[in-house]
Scaffold this active site. Structure first.
Site, PDB file in Angstrom:
ATOM      1  N   ASP A  87       0.768  -1.270  -0.053  1.00 15.25           N
ATOM      2  CA  ASP A  87       0.039   0.072  -0.064  1.00 15.25           C
ATOM      3  C   ASP A  87       0.863   1.175  -0.041  1.00 15.25           C
ATOM      4  OD1 ASP A  87      -2.392   1.940   1.068  1.00 15.25           O
ATOM      5  OD2 ASP A  87      -3.203   0.141   0.507  1.00 15.25           O
ATOM      6  N   ASP A  88       0.369   2.314   0.723  1.00 16.01           N
ATOM      7  CA  ASP A  88       1.052   3.483   0.534  1.00 16.01           C
ATOM      8  C   ASP A  88       2.396   3.631   1.022  1.00 16.01           C
ATOM      9  OD1 ASP A  88       1.572   6.196   0.055  1.00 16.01           O
ATOM     10  OD2 ASP A  88      -0.135   7.100   1.199  1.00 16.01           O
ATOM     11  N   LYS A 164      -3.757  -0.610  -6.755  1.00 15.17           N
ATOM     12  CA  LYS A 164      -4.639   0.211  -5.830  1.00 15.17           C
ATOM     13  C   LYS A 164      -4.462   1.649  -6.014  1.00 15.17           C
ATOM     14  CE  LYS A 164      -6.207   1.394  -1.131  1.00 15.17           C
ATOM     15  NZ  LYS A 164      -5.740   0.953   0.247  1.00 15.17           N
ATOM     16  N   ASP A 166      -5.654   5.277  -5.268  1.00 13.70           N
ATOM     17  CA  ASP A 166      -6.216   5.866  -4.277  1.00 13.70           C
ATOM     18  C   ASP A 166      -6.722   7.346  -4.703  1.00 13.70           C
ATOM     19  OD1 ASP A 166      -7.434   6.405  -1.701  1.00 13.70           O
ATOM     20  OD2 ASP A 166      -5.848   5.661  -0.660  1.00 13.70           O
ATOM     21  N   SER A 198     -10.571   3.511  -5.837  1.00  4.75           N
ATOM     22  CA  SER A 198     -10.937   4.130  -4.698  1.00  4.75           C
ATOM     23  C   SER A 198     -12.002   5.195  -5.109  1.00  4.75           C
ATOM     24  CB  SER A 198      -9.871   4.523  -3.755  1.00  4.75           C
ATOM     25  OG  SER A 198      -9.073   3.597  -3.205  1.00  4.75           O
ATOM     26  N   ARG A 223     -13.532   0.516  -4.164  1.00  6.85           N
ATOM     27  CA  ARG A 223     -13.940   0.857  -2.948  1.00  6.85           C
ATOM     28  C   ARG A 223     -15.075   1.769  -2.667  1.00  6.85           C
ATOM     29  NH1 ARG A 223     -10.360   1.552   1.307  1.00  6.85           N
ATOM     30  NH2 ARG A 223     -12.110   2.650   2.141  1.00  6.85           N
ATOM     31  N   ASP A 227     -12.581   3.691   4.877  1.00  2.97           N
ATOM     32  CA  ASP A 227     -11.622   2.717   5.334  1.00  2.97           C
ATOM     33  C   ASP A 227     -12.011   1.970   6.733  1.00  2.97           C
ATOM     34  OD1 ASP A 227     -10.152   3.838   3.355  1.00  2.97           O
ATOM     35  OD2 ASP A 227      -8.482   4.609   4.909  1.00  2.97           O
TER      36      ASP A 227
END
Length: 415
Positions: A87-88, A164, A166, A198, A223, A227
């Site tokens: 992830d980030d 992913k 965002d 997202s 998404r 979260d």
């Protein structure tokens, strides 16, 4: 004022035109005909970059490699958990001299391409994180409209298998242009990359701001909501939101494109054993991605027992790909039902209450509208791994559901 109005009109025209183009050239990558399964860093490890003081738990290639080893050697991969996702907070805070994103060389000394090779050698797929905006949510370089093409090409050159994407630090107008544009750019690379968007979560998750027809054409999963946090309150809030909005959400899901209520937190700190069963059961009913975020190196045997339940995974991975729905709610008892292939069903009876003894629940297949097979159905308790017997339409089914617990039944016709 007039210039502002003209800019808005022009941006709306461009956005509409791009949407029409994407609908004619959708994300036809053939991926995730059933919900994706795997593991992701975010919920458990967040943006921990302190490798000096916490080398075992910082976002680094060592963390990813150790999880890859566990996924390959502890049965996860063989059950379908194959996506291993960073992830980030993996990159440097500036692009290189050619304008490309670059991994932090201290935490990822081998580079993402070599890390992908390692993950692939374990029979797994590597996922990575990007953000449609000026910065990622953690403050690292984002992907602007101008850098979408070069970022897609970079990810493909690294042989990444999932993105992913965002939406921090961007406007609604930029998202409306950027999310479809990234889909087109990923397609253009020629590499099949699972595209997790997202976008709807930043637009409230619902029409008219969210166009689920468009999402189904450009994304593999999306998404919808906030979260997830490591708590029962968070899990219950997400379940309530999906129940309330299921008329919009249920038709949007299907093979190749899935609603994403966020990561599985079974094996972390916030859920009891019963509450973990609730999340897993409802995520399976919702045909949701099974993406864990936990520590596979130290996971308890009881959490592993739940996550590696073969019948649970069979329900989640059903090839019909039809998202289930809440069919009744009386006080704290919620009854969810999902239609599966070959006349099979899954039914989850959830007790959201926290008061006292287990709640009794009495029903029948007739009341559940499961009546196509007149010869009857075999019932199985998924988490107890028990065969409960042969039931016909009018046969009484009695259950007792623990507080903040669930009973998940698998129902198979004998016809």
């Amino acid at each position: 004022m007039q210039r502002s109005i003209m800019n808005t009109v022009q941006l709306t025209f461009v956005s509409t035109l791009l949407t029409l183009l994407v609908l004619c050239s959708c994300l036809d990558n053939g991926l995730v005909r059933t919900p994706p399964m795997g593991w992701m860093t975010w919920q458990r490890y967040r943006c921990n970059i302190d490798c000096k003081n916490d080398p075992d738990n910082c976002i680094s290639e060592n963390l990813i490699k150790s999880m890859a080893d566990k996924m390959a050697n502890s049965g996860w991969r063989d059950l379908g958990y194959v996506y291993l996702c960073i992830d980030d907070c993996w990159s440097l805070k500036k692009r290189d001299s050619t304008g490309r994103l670059q991994a932090d060389p201290e935490r990822f000394p081998s580079g993402i391409k070599n890390l992908a090779n390692y993950v692939h050698s374990k029979g797994l797929k590597l996922g990575i994180y990007g953000d449609m905006g000026n910065y990622t949510c953690g403050g690292y370089p984002g992907t602007t409209l101008e850098t979408i093409k070069i970022d897609a090409e970079t990810f493909a050159s690294w042989e990444v298998d999932m993105l992913k994407f965002d939406g921090c630090y961007s406007t609604s107008e930029e998202q409306a242009l950027g999310y479809p544009k990234m889909s087109e750019a990923l397609n253009a690379t020629g590499r099949p990359i699972l595209y997790s968007c997202s976008w709807p979560a930043y637009q409230g998750g619902l029409p008219p701001k969210v166009n689920y027809t468009l999402l189904g054409n450009i994304c593999n999963m999306w998404r919808n909501y906030d979260d997830i946090q490591d708590s029962w309150d968070s899990v219950l809030t997400i379940i309530q939101w999906y129940a309330k909005n299921q008329p919009v959400l249920q038709p949007a899901a299907g093979p190749g494109g899935w609603n994403d209520p966020d990561m599985l937190i079974t094996g972390d700190f916030g859920l009891s054993f019963e509450q973990s069963k609730v999340q897993l059961a409802i995520w399976a009913i919702l045909a949701a991605p099974f993406i864990m975020s936990n520590d596979l190196r130290t996971i308890s045997q009881e959490a592993k027992y739940l996550l590696q339940n073969r019948l649970l995974i069979y329900i989640n991975q059903d090839s019909l790909g039809k998202q289930g729905a809440l069919i009744s709610k009386v006080n704290s008892l919620w009854v969810w039902k999902r239609e599966l292939v070959n006349g099979q069903y899954a039914v989850a009876v959830m007790n959201s209450g926290t008061d006292g003894l287990p709640k009794p629940y009495t029903t029948s297949l007739g009341l559940l509208n499961i009546t196509d097979c007149s010869d009857g159905y075999k019932l199985y308790d998924v988490f107890e791994k028990e065969y409960l017997g042969l039931f016909k339409s009018g046969t009484t089914i009695n259950m007792k559901i623990n507080p903040t617990g669930v009973i998940l039944s698998f129902i198979r016709p004998i016809c």
